[in-house]
Design a protein around this motif. Structure first.
Motif, PDB file in Angstrom:
ATOM      1  N   THR A  79     -12.601 -13.980 -43.627  1.00  0.00           N
ATOM      2  CA  THR A  79     -11.808 -12.839 -43.170  1.00  0.00           C
ATOM      3  C   THR A  79     -10.371 -12.918 -43.671  1.00  0.00           C
ATOM      4  O   THR A  79      -9.765 -11.896 -43.976  1.00  0.00           O
ATOM      5  CB  THR A  79     -11.837 -12.712 -41.637  1.00  0.00           C
ATOM      6  N   SER A  80      -9.816 -14.127 -43.797  1.00  0.00           N
ATOM      7  CA  SER A  80      -8.466 -14.272 -44.357  1.00  0.00           C
ATOM      8  C   SER A  80      -8.423 -13.760 -45.786  1.00  0.00           C
ATOM      9  O   SER A  80      -7.520 -13.012 -46.168  1.00  0.00           O
ATOM     10  CB  SER A  80      -8.016 -15.735 -44.325  1.00  0.00           C
ATOM     11  N   ARG A  81      -9.397 -14.163 -46.589  1.00  0.00           N
ATOM     12  CA  ARG A  81      -9.452 -13.706 -47.987  1.00  0.00           C
ATOM     13  C   ARG A  81      -9.606 -12.192 -48.064  1.00  0.00           C
ATOM     14  O   ARG A  81      -8.955 -11.529 -48.864  1.00  0.00           O
ATOM     15  CB  ARG A  81     -10.600 -14.388 -48.732  1.00  0.00           C
ATOM     16  N   GLU A  82     -10.475 -11.644 -47.225  1.00  0.00           N
ATOM     17  CA  GLU A  82     -10.700 -10.195 -47.228  1.00  0.00           C
ATOM     18  C   GLU A  82      -9.437  -9.436 -46.812  1.00  0.00           C
ATOM     19  O   GLU A  82      -9.091  -8.425 -47.413  1.00  0.00           O
ATOM     20  CB  GLU A  82     -11.861  -9.828 -46.294  1.00  0.00           C
ATOM     21  N   LEU A  83      -8.758  -9.922 -45.764  1.00  0.00           N
ATOM     22  CA  LEU A  83      -7.536  -9.260 -45.309  1.00  0.00           C
ATOM     23  C   LEU A  83      -6.453  -9.281 -46.379  1.00  0.00           C
ATOM     24  O   LEU A  83      -5.788  -8.275 -46.629  1.00  0.00           O
ATOM     25  CB  LEU A  83      -7.019  -9.920 -44.023  1.00  0.00           C
TER      26      LEU A  83
END
Length: 95
Positions: free
Chosen positions: A35-39
């Motif tokens: 989710t960090s990478r996606e955000l």
């Protein structure tokens, strides 16, 4: 498999189904990393804001539920929101 999830301003509630041999810490780490990478990919400004720091806090809370029906847990997740929710999130089976 993520069964249900709700997003609030400063935390997330999710109900996840795991096989008994999979460590909860491994799943939490995977969710936080993805989710960090996606955000950061979707919201480029976050990269500058969080440069050298994590988007997520280090901690998490996990509890297990055995024979409780998934619908009951999904209801519990919904009840945890005491403020107007920021929204639901899409469940991606690739996590």
């Amino acid at each position: 498999k993520i069964i249900k999830g709700r997003i609030s301003r400063d935390h997330v509630h999710i109900s996840v189904s795991l096989p008994p041999h999979v460590p909860v810490s491994q799943v939490v780490k995977s969710i936080k990393n993805k989710t960090s990478r996606e955000l950061i990919t979707e919201f480029k400004a976050l990269e500058r804001i969080f440069w050298g720091h994590s988007i997520w806090s280090e901690g998490y809370f996990a509890a297990s539920f055995g024979e409780v029906a998934s619908e009951e847990i999904a209801g519990w997740v919904d009840e945890q929101i005491v403020e107007p929710p920021d929204g639901d999130f899409k469940i991606d089976d690739d996590l």
